[in-house]
Motif scaffolding. Structure first.
Motif, PDB file in Angstrom:
ATOM      1  N   PRO A 126      -7.630   6.367  10.764  1.00  0.00           N
ATOM      2  CA  PRO A 126      -8.211   6.949  10.978  1.00  0.00           C
ATOM      3  C   PRO A 126      -9.236   6.753  12.043  1.00  0.00           C
ATOM      4  CG  PRO A 126      -8.478   5.675   9.153  1.00  0.00           C
ATOM      5  CD  PRO A 126      -7.537   5.880   9.171  1.00  0.00           C
ATOM      6  N   ARG A 156     -12.809  11.509   2.085  1.00  0.00           N
ATOM      7  CA  ARG A 156     -11.276  10.669   2.253  1.00  0.00           C
ATOM      8  C   ARG A 156     -11.046  10.750   0.588  1.00  0.00           C
ATOM      9  NH1 ARG A 156      -8.426   9.233   6.732  1.00  0.00           N
ATOM     10  NH2 ARG A 156      -7.399   7.215   5.245  1.00  0.00           N
ATOM     11  N   ASN A 213       2.512  -4.906  -4.887  1.00  0.00           N
ATOM     12  CA  ASN A 213       3.494  -6.441  -4.811  1.00  0.00           C
ATOM     13  C   ASN A 213       3.038  -7.188  -6.244  1.00  0.00           C
ATOM     14  OD1 ASN A 213       5.047  -7.184  -3.384  1.00  0.00           O
ATOM     15  ND2 ASN A 213       3.885  -8.860  -3.179  1.00  0.00           N
ATOM     16  N   MET A 248     -15.715   1.625  10.573  1.00  0.00           N
ATOM     17  CA  MET A 248     -14.121   1.809  10.118  1.00  0.00           C
ATOM     18  C   MET A 248     -13.665   0.091  11.750  1.00  0.00           C
ATOM     19  SD  MET A 248     -12.053   4.998   9.895  1.00  0.00           S
ATOM     20  CE  MET A 248     -13.240   5.886  11.279  1.00  0.00           C
ATOM     21  N   ARG A 290       3.976  -7.087   0.573  1.00  0.00           N
ATOM     22  CA  ARG A 290       2.394  -7.488   0.337  1.00  0.00           C
ATOM     23  C   ARG A 290       2.249  -7.354   1.938  1.00  0.00           C
ATOM     24  NH1 ARG A 290      -0.702 -12.902   0.220  1.00  0.00           N
ATOM     25  NH2 ARG A 290       0.651 -14.596   1.813  1.00  0.00           N
ATOM     26  N   TRP A 291       2.845  -7.612   3.400  1.00  0.00           N
ATOM     27  CA  TRP A 291       2.585  -6.823   4.326  1.00  0.00           C
ATOM     28  C   TRP A 291       1.785  -5.403   4.991  1.00  0.00           C
ATOM     29  CZ3 TRP A 291      -0.072 -10.427   7.413  1.00  0.00           C
ATOM     30  CH2 TRP A 291      -0.336 -11.924   7.420  1.00  0.00           C
ATOM     31  N   ILE A 292       3.420  -5.197   3.987  1.00  0.00           N
ATOM     32  CA  ILE A 292       3.269  -3.447   4.225  1.00  0.00           C
ATOM     33  C   ILE A 292       2.299  -3.024   3.377  1.00  0.00           C
ATOM     34  CG2 ILE A 292       4.778  -1.338   3.390  1.00  0.00           C
ATOM     35  CD1 ILE A 292       7.323  -2.910   4.085  1.00  0.00           C
ATOM     36  N   LEU A 293       1.936  -3.149   2.386  1.00  0.00           N
ATOM     37  CA  LEU A 293       0.930  -2.617   1.394  1.00  0.00           C
ATOM     38  C   LEU A 293      -0.736  -3.882   2.369  1.00  0.00           C
ATOM     39  CD1 LEU A 293       2.359  -3.881  -1.927  1.00  0.00           C
ATOM     40  CD2 LEU A 293       1.202  -1.089  -1.596  1.00  0.00           C
ATOM     41  N   PHE A 294      -0.560  -4.192   2.610  1.00  0.00           N
ATOM     42  CA  PHE A 294      -1.272  -5.004   3.956  1.00  0.00           C
ATOM     43  C   PHE A 294      -2.019  -4.354   4.868  1.00  0.00           C
ATOM     44  CE2 PHE A 294      -3.197  -7.380   7.374  1.00  0.00           C
ATOM     45  CZ  PHE A 294      -4.074  -7.978   7.249  1.00  0.00           C
ATOM     46  N   GLY A 307       5.816   2.956   4.337  1.00  0.00           N
ATOM     47  CA  GLY A 307       6.311   2.366   3.534  1.00  0.00           C
ATOM     48  C   GLY A 307       7.437   2.503   2.547  1.00  0.00           C
ATOM     49  N   TRP A 341     -18.686   9.812   4.876  1.00  0.00           N
ATOM     50  CA  TRP A 341     -17.479   9.666   5.737  1.00  0.00           C
ATOM     51  C   TRP A 341     -16.218   9.271   4.492  1.00  0.00           C
ATOM     52  CZ3 TRP A 341     -13.594  11.111   8.808  1.00  0.00           C
ATOM     53  CH2 TRP A 341     -12.476  10.277   9.671  1.00  0.00           C
ATOM     54  N   SER A 389       0.628 -11.860  -4.209  1.00  0.00           N
ATOM     55  CA  SER A 389      -0.878 -11.219  -3.778  1.00  0.00           C
ATOM     56  C   SER A 389      -0.735  -9.669  -3.432  1.00  0.00           C
ATOM     57  CB  SER A 389      -1.550 -11.477  -2.526  1.00  0.00           C
ATOM     58  OG  SER A 389      -0.989 -11.144  -0.962  1.00  0.00           O
ATOM     59  N   GLN A 390      -1.603  -9.023  -3.443  1.00  0.00           N
ATOM     60  CA  GLN A 390      -1.580  -7.892  -2.963  1.00  0.00           C
ATOM     61  C   GLN A 390      -1.464  -6.704  -3.998  1.00  0.00           C
ATOM     62  OE1 GLN A 390      -2.474  -4.953  -0.591  1.00  0.00           O
ATOM     63  NE2 GLN A 390      -2.962  -6.375   1.191  1.00  0.00           N
ATOM     64  N   GLY A 408      -4.209   1.411   8.055  1.00  0.00           N
ATOM     65  CA  GLY A 408      -5.547   2.572   6.595  1.00  0.00           C
ATOM     66  C   GLY A 408      -6.421   2.311   7.948  1.00  0.00           C
ATOM     67  N   ASN A 433       2.152   6.266  11.686  1.00  0.00           N
ATOM     68  CA  ASN A 433       2.880   6.001   9.936  1.00  0.00           C
ATOM     69  C   ASN A 433       4.295   6.629  10.596  1.00  0.00           C
ATOM     70  OD1 ASN A 433       1.179   5.053   8.437  1.00  0.00           O
ATOM     71  ND2 ASN A 433      -0.171   6.603   8.608  1.00  0.00           N
ATOM     72  N   ARG A 456     -13.894  -2.835   9.563  1.00  0.00           N
ATOM     73  CA  ARG A 456     -12.807  -3.453   8.651  1.00  0.00           C
ATOM     74  C   ARG A 456     -11.690  -3.592   9.886  1.00  0.00           C
ATOM     75  NH1 ARG A 456     -13.204  -2.605   3.287  1.00  0.00           N
ATOM     76  NH2 ARG A 456     -11.261  -1.419   3.305  1.00  0.00           N
ATOM     77  N   GLU A 501      -7.753 -12.099  -0.511  1.00  0.00           N
ATOM     78  CA  GLU A 501      -8.201 -11.433  -1.079  1.00  0.00           C
ATOM     79  C   GLU A 501      -8.060 -11.508  -2.295  1.00  0.00           C
ATOM     80  OE1 GLU A 501      -7.396  -7.758   1.094  1.00  0.00           O
ATOM     81  OE2 GLU A 501      -5.057  -8.313   0.922  1.00  0.00           O
ATOM     82  N   THR A 505      -3.238   2.249  -2.242  1.00  0.00           N
ATOM     83  CA  THR A 505      -3.414   1.576  -1.414  1.00  0.00           C
ATOM     84  C   THR A 505      -4.160   2.538  -0.338  1.00  0.00           C
ATOM     85  OG1 THR A 505      -1.528   0.373  -2.076  1.00  0.00           O
ATOM     86  CG2 THR A 505      -3.258  -0.223  -0.622  1.00  0.00           C
ATOM     87  N   GLN A 506      -3.614   3.169   0.149  1.00  0.00           N
ATOM     88  CA  GLN A 506      -4.276   3.732   1.601  1.00  0.00           C
ATOM     89  C   GLN A 506      -5.413   4.745   1.310  1.00  0.00           C
ATOM     90  OE1 GLN A 506      -1.425   5.879   3.933  1.00  0.00           O
ATOM     91  NE2 GLN A 506      -2.900   6.494   5.554  1.00  0.00           N
ATOM     92  N   THR A 549      -0.770  -0.462   4.768  1.00  0.00           N
ATOM     93  CA  THR A 549      -1.029   0.547   4.680  1.00  0.00           C
ATOM     94  C   THR A 549      -2.664   0.129   3.847  1.00  0.00           C
ATOM     95  OG1 THR A 549       0.397   0.258   3.726  1.00  0.00           O
ATOM     96  CG2 THR A 549      -0.986   2.296   2.482  1.00  0.00           C
ATOM     97  N   GLN A 550      -3.632  -1.061   3.143  1.00  0.00           N
ATOM     98  CA  GLN A 550      -4.574  -0.811   2.981  1.00  0.00           C
ATOM     99  C   GLN A 550      -5.443  -0.873   4.344  1.00  0.00           C
ATOM    100  OE1 GLN A 550      -5.163  -3.418   0.484  1.00  0.00           O
ATOM    101  NE2 GLN A 550      -7.830  -2.634  -0.025  1.00  0.00           N
ATOM    102  N   LYS A 551      -5.200  -1.849   4.600  1.00  0.00           N
ATOM    103  CA  LYS A 551      -6.191  -2.661   5.667  1.00  0.00           C
ATOM    104  C   LYS A 551      -6.071  -2.313   7.343  1.00  0.00           C
ATOM    105  CE  LYS A 551      -8.268  -5.852   2.428  1.00  0.00           C
ATOM    106  NZ  LYS A 551      -8.876  -6.678   1.609  1.00  0.00           N
ATOM    107  N   MET A 610      -4.313 -13.814   2.829  1.00  0.00           N
ATOM    108  CA  MET A 610      -4.863 -12.220   3.416  1.00  0.00           C
ATOM    109  C   MET A 610      -6.548 -12.760   2.565  1.00  0.00           C
ATOM    110  SD  MET A 610      -2.108  -9.983   2.400  1.00  0.00           S
ATOM    111  CE  MET A 610      -0.907 -10.076   3.317  1.00  0.00           C
ATOM    112  N   LEU A 665       2.366   3.243  -2.944  1.00  0.00           N
ATOM    113  CA  LEU A 665       1.121   3.370  -1.425  1.00  0.00           C
ATOM    114  C   LEU A 665       0.349   3.938  -0.994  1.00  0.00           C
ATOM    115  CD1 LEU A 665       4.636   2.800  -0.311  1.00  0.00           C
ATOM    116  CD2 LEU A 665       2.604   1.669   0.136  1.00  0.00           C
TER     117      LEU A 665
END
Lengths: 209, 209
Positions: free
Chosen positions: B107, A131, A67, B128, B92-96, B66, A127, A63-64, B103, B11, B131, A51, A98-99, B98-100, A49, A95
């Protein structure tokens, strides 16, 4: 345990904070994020990822940040929710963070402080600020009736939601505007082991003053 | 089980998709998001975070997609990682996501399709999009060597990461540009029980054509 991190990363700080609150033995490995180290092929072998944070605990690489917090809570049996319903409550606030909370605070603070000025865009800042403030309102309302985020005690959900809020760079967050959040951050920083971010991890930029 | 949702919510679709893949009995409860229902005091009693999806399973109420996915996986014993390392990879992929991934896709798609035109801002859309595409690149690279996101089989991490990618409204995502993601979405939609979002949940807006 080794934590790949850099001082400016609120997501790394969440993990460092949990490790300190638990008095765990760990060492930071400074990652030169601002010169592109996390996007290098070498670093992507550690984390596809690209990061931080990444925690290495013997043979285990995690990671994350959410997590990693869950991993630390699981192996120590500390800072997690006690019952299944508590654990779900911890999880959903991580979560949410995170979001919507760190998910906005992170890039907002990055743009306002660390991007070159000619790459900052006021429309994007506005923006993200909108949020971020919407998320702060949800947290402020939740903390009106709760000393801690979930489970009636300090948990990894507090480490997650507070991670960015202890930084002093300007990013549209003024503690005085949010009395419940302010009091909760005071409770957190009064805990044994609490330290501010730059006491735990090397920063890439010199102090502003 | 009842799922508070509306068709346009990627979601919510992640959860609906997991329930369908597991052939679970559930019913959607349509929430009038676009007229502010999720922000009403009545809805905030169900979810202080003021958002869908919310799953109600008897006495248990769960929010954050998630977290709901994890709940469904836990009570059914299906769609989760088999071993501890697999479970961390799923997480960790669920968190990824959610964030990126979601995420940003959430929006971005909202602004490009559902906000009134005078409230759409090209600078924000561009930010956005950048990202979102960075996250798609990470997913595309990961799927080069993996048929599924984690654990070598379909898991809730696939439901999470794919949630927004099955929608047909324009949001800077063209499947043809991402061959590994495209093939993975084909694998997902070939699974028994797979259905597109608007077959599972009532949409708020009429079809574009």
């Amino acid at each position: 345990m080794k934590l790949y991190c850099f001082g400016e990363s609120g997501n790394a700080y969440k993990v460092a904070l949990a490790l300190e609150l638990l008095n765990e033995s760990w060492e930071p490995v400074h990652v030169d994020f601002f010169n592109g180290e996390t996007r290098s092929p070498e670093f992507r072998k550690i984390n596809v990822m690209g990061e931080v944070p990444v925690l290495v605990d013997g043979d285990v690489t995690v990671s994350q940040s959410g997590n990693i917090l869950d991993y630390i809570s699981t192996i120590t049996g500390e800072l997690g929710g006690t019952f299944a319903a508590d654990r779900r409550e911890v999880s959903r606030w991580i979560l949410f963070d995170t979001q919507k909370l760190s998910g906005q605070a992170g890039p907002l603070r990055f743009m306002m402080n660390f991007l070159p000025e000619d790459k900052r865009d006021q429309a994007v800042i506005d923006w993200m600020t909108g949020r971020f403030r919407a998320a702060l309102q949800i947290l402020e309302a939740h903390l009106a009736g709760n000393d801690w985020i979930a489970s009636g005690k300090v948990t990894i959900a507090d480490c997650a939601c507070a991670g960015y809020l202890f930084y002093e760079e300007p990013f549209a967050f003024d503690r005085g505007e949010w009395p419940n959040i302010d009091a909760w951050l005071d409770r957190l920083s009064a805990l044994p082991g609490w330290k501010p971010p730059y006491d735990l991890m090397q920063r890439a930029f010199p102090p502003a003053s």
